[in-house]
Design an enzyme around this catalytic site. Sequence first.
Site, short mmCIF file in Angstrom:
data_model
loop_
_atom_site.label_atom_id
_atom_site.label_comp_id
_atom_site.label_asym_id
_atom_site.label_seq_id
_atom_site.Cartn_x
_atom_site.Cartn_y
_atom_site.Cartn_z
N LEU A 46 0.86 -1.17 0.00
CA LEU A 46 0.00 0.00 0.00
C LEU A 46 0.90 1.23 0.00
O LEU A 46 1.97 1.22 0.62
CB LEU A 46 -0.90 0.03 1.24
N ASP A 47 0.46 2.29 -0.68
CA ASP A 47 1.22 3.54 -0.66
C ASP A 47 1.37 4.05 0.77
O ASP A 47 0.52 3.76 1.63
CB ASP A 47 0.52 4.62 -1.48
N VAL A 48 2.39 4.85 1.00
CA VAL A 48 2.60 5.45 2.32
C VAL A 48 1.35 6.22 2.76
O VAL A 48 0.96 6.17 3.93
CB VAL A 48 3.83 6.39 2.28
N THR A 83 -1.75 5.67 1.87
CA THR A 83 -2.97 4.88 1.80
C THR A 83 -3.06 3.98 3.03
O THR A 83 -2.09 3.32 3.40
CB THR A 83 -3.00 4.02 0.53
#
Length: 314
Positions: A146-148, A150
């Site tokens: 997951l993105d930082v 998100t």
Amino acid sequence: MTAAFAAGGDHRSLPVPDGLDGMRLDQAVSRLFGLSRTAAAALVDAGDALVDGAARANSHKVRAGSWLEVTLPAPAAPPTVVPQAVPGLTVVYADDDIVVVDKPVGVAAHPSPGWTGPTVIGGLAGIGHRISTSGAAERQGVVHRLDVGTTGIMVVAKSEQAYTALKRAFKYREVEKRYHAVVQGHPDPLRGTIDAPIDRHPHHDYRWAVVSGGKPSITHYDTLEAFPSASLLDVRLETGRTHQIRVHFSSMRHPCVGDLTYGADPTLSARLKLSRQWLHARSLSFAHPRTGDEVTFVSDYPDDLARALEILRD
């Protein structure tokens, strides 16, 4: 003009593919070897990318069939996993094979060059979870990311068997990944599929874009709730490209609210008190790697996203 290759590098020689005909040299090097545009430009400037035996400028337009010789820099030593306390990182489920976490905002999945903040892998090590040794040293057990910015549900493999099974399940799209996103405006149609290839942005490092010749990328969505200026969507990913949801909805001119990187309205972001994209990994369903039973894990909205929804509903 000719240039000598730097000693100790990784030498590559190949013809320019037809699909890169007419592309700038730095962009072609970036696309071929997975480098950022900045790194590719620096490599060209150093004389470590020759076209038909000669050094060229970054702006040189390559031609299909020309012979490209590149010396790639030696890979940096991988970052190490340091056990750490990660506030807000919650273990939803754990057994001998997997650990499922609810990831807070501001936490990366694993260590990476240039990232000095907290990580899921470091946080799990800090509370004593033994993680699979498969994969790169800094990404042990990580089968998806997951993105930082998100939040939400993420699974990490603890055993070798689980790592192999989950990697295969993600590869063959046997995992159901559902996200909730608040996007600007109202998508038309209200329910649909975005099928558009994604690759690195041709002009901006650290961004991705819908580009011809990119990797196939498919996003399904359904509108759950509409507000005057935005919509709450249920999103199901068929593929898992970097920034896929953010890129796809930005390409439709419906960027995730708060996502200034991909064109969100800063005025609306400020009104909703958001400092990151409204995007949450709501649920994850997959066959347990040991038992084969279908398991599903769900994450509630964190405080900042819930507060933004309340403001939209007022």
